[in-house]
Write a protein that holds these residues in place. Sequence first.
Motif, PDB file in Angstrom:
ATOM      1  N   ARG A 138      16.369   4.244  18.942  1.00  0.00           N
ATOM      2  CA  ARG A 138      16.023   3.621  17.739  1.00  0.00           C
ATOM      3  C   ARG A 138      14.418   3.189  17.740  1.00  0.00           C
ATOM      4  NH1 ARG A 138      20.248   2.763  16.255  1.00  0.00           N
ATOM      5  NH2 ARG A 138      21.203   1.156  17.228  1.00  0.00           N
ATOM      6  N   PRO A 139      13.648   3.266  18.852  1.00  0.00           N
ATOM      7  CA  PRO A 139      12.224   3.212  18.680  1.00  0.00           C
ATOM      8  C   PRO A 139      11.639   4.484  17.777  1.00  0.00           C
ATOM      9  CG  PRO A 139      12.749   2.422  20.705  1.00  0.00           C
ATOM     10  CD  PRO A 139      13.990   2.926  20.206  1.00  0.00           C
ATOM     11  N   ASP A 140      12.017   5.540  18.409  1.00  0.00           N
ATOM     12  CA  ASP A 140      11.675   6.572  17.725  1.00  0.00           C
ATOM     13  C   ASP A 140      11.867   6.941  16.130  1.00  0.00           C
ATOM     14  OD1 ASP A 140      10.662   7.807  20.297  1.00  0.00           O
ATOM     15  OD2 ASP A 140      12.872   8.397  20.656  1.00  0.00           O
ATOM     16  N   HIS A 141      12.984   6.437  16.109  1.00  0.00           N
ATOM     17  CA  HIS A 141      13.540   6.395  14.310  1.00  0.00           C
ATOM     18  C   HIS A 141      12.698   5.606  13.633  1.00  0.00           C
ATOM     19  CE1 HIS A 141      17.444   8.813  15.726  1.00  0.00           C
ATOM     20  NE2 HIS A 141      16.508   9.372  16.424  1.00  0.00           N
ATOM     21  N   LEU A 142      12.622   4.338  14.162  1.00  0.00           N
ATOM     22  CA  LEU A 142      12.254   3.141  13.458  1.00  0.00           C
ATOM     23  C   LEU A 142      10.385   3.566  13.123  1.00  0.00           C
ATOM     24  CD1 LEU A 142      12.111   0.332  12.427  1.00  0.00           C
ATOM     25  CD2 LEU A 142      11.716  -0.456  14.717  1.00  0.00           C
ATOM     26  N   GLU A 143       9.745   3.767  14.261  1.00  0.00           N
ATOM     27  CA  GLU A 143       8.338   4.411  14.243  1.00  0.00           C
ATOM     28  C   GLU A 143       8.315   5.284  13.022  1.00  0.00           C
ATOM     29  OE1 GLU A 143       6.431   3.602  18.786  1.00  0.00           O
ATOM     30  OE2 GLU A 143       7.350   5.857  18.071  1.00  0.00           O
ATOM     31  N   GLU A 144       9.022   6.535  13.007  1.00  0.00           N
ATOM     32  CA  GLU A 144       8.772   7.520  12.057  1.00  0.00           C
ATOM     33  C   GLU A 144       9.177   6.949  10.718  1.00  0.00           C
ATOM     34  OE1 GLU A 144       7.895  11.733  10.996  1.00  0.00           O
ATOM     35  OE2 GLU A 144       7.730  10.254  13.101  1.00  0.00           O
ATOM     36  N   ALA A 145      10.106   6.230  10.439  1.00  0.00           N
ATOM     37  CA  ALA A 145      10.463   5.632   9.333  1.00  0.00           C
ATOM     38  C   ALA A 145       9.380   4.808   8.552  1.00  0.00           C
ATOM     39  CB  ALA A 145      11.691   4.877   9.387  1.00  0.00           C
ATOM     40  N   VAL A 146       8.837   3.767   9.651  1.00  0.00           N
ATOM     41  CA  VAL A 146       7.473   3.009   9.172  1.00  0.00           C
ATOM     42  C   VAL A 146       6.372   3.869   8.801  1.00  0.00           C
ATOM     43  CG1 VAL A 146       6.043   1.271   9.966  1.00  0.00           C
ATOM     44  CG2 VAL A 146       8.388   1.011  10.252  1.00  0.00           C
TER      45      VAL A 146
END
Length: 419
Positions: A119-127
């Motif tokens: 989740r942290p990787d995916h959230l960072e990339e999306a933002v």
Amino acid sequence: MDRRNFIKNSGILFGATSLDLPHNNFTIKKKIRVGLIGCGGRGTGAAFQALNADPDVEIVALADIFPDQIETALSALQEAHKDRVKVTEKTKYIGFDAYKKLIGGKVDVVLLAAPPVFRPDHLEEAVKKGKHIFCEKPMAVDIPGVHRVREAVKLAKEKKLNLVSGYCFRYSTPNRELAKQVHAGSIGDIFSISTFRLGGELTEKPKQANWSDLDYQLRNWYYYQRYSGDIIVEQTIHSIDFMSWMLNRGLPKTVSGTGGRQSKPWDKYGNVFDHFAVEFDYGDGVKGFHFGRQQNGTQPRNSVEAIGTKGNLNVSLLSSYQIHGENPWKFSGKMNNMYQTQHDELFAAIKNGETLMDGDFMADSTLLGIWAREAAYSGKIISLEEIQNSEKTYGPTSDGYSWEMELDTARIPRPGLAT
């Protein structure tokens, strides 16, 4: 309703709650292009809910580490919404880096439903790429991950992105009405609140002949510390989030707890506990308690009880909501589909140029679940300062994943024992 197994919507739509939201500067085309990352049952359910939230939503891309999960999700979505599922061979992304390809493509909104460790990787990339986001809970499995989530939330606010979390209890109509009563002082100052999330075990996916050991672990990720963060972080954290919401007083000062592996065999079903009991000490005599269990053949319970200076509340979630004492109250309105309401409100905000932001409480509640787990694993009282400074991680970032990597072989924690 079992969210994990929710795939097909019943066809009944529940309207979005009216919200006073700040406006953003995002102008969206008539069609809202949505990409799903994590095509299991939860992710597929989120895609259905997105489609049901607005007739202009189109599912245009899918990403997963397993090709068969993409095909299963795509088949279900196309069967129900053939004209609005426009996934092509080029927009099926497979692998541990599939999320980057999907997020970097032509999508306006991303649904983040892969296992929590990612989740942290995916959230960072999306933002970073300026996408609106539905982000399943929890948001991390360790404290370094929570810090990354907080930084991503900060940037999302600056970019005025919509970010809706998977803490679905906050989107339930009776829960919201209860929160209004409690925060207005109906039961006075709360000095004790207890939450229970007791239920059965999750279903194991037996290992197939063509699966590697890592395949097996990742398909049964909820049984492994590395991928799920344990049951208190992955599932029963809903109750901890509810506790924090009702108390409305920030983070506790210390957390202590216990837990263990009681009914599941020690040589099977990964390395997570099957029960937890935790105390959250907020100081000034105010305490919260959480009891979580996943054991077949036991009595189920999903409840919240709080004692205040003017009365008490008694909640059986999805069933009964009452306040007793000086200001008695009972919810008598219509129940809503809280999972659907999350998406109704997300896409309404996008359409109206408004901003819906769950970032702060979703990070806090994730921290609470991790904090509780570490207290139970260690058998120690852990202060807020200690947990916030924790550097313990449970696995690599997405860039460190490959099919040749080592398995999660961490031992089942035994408080007080080194091995």
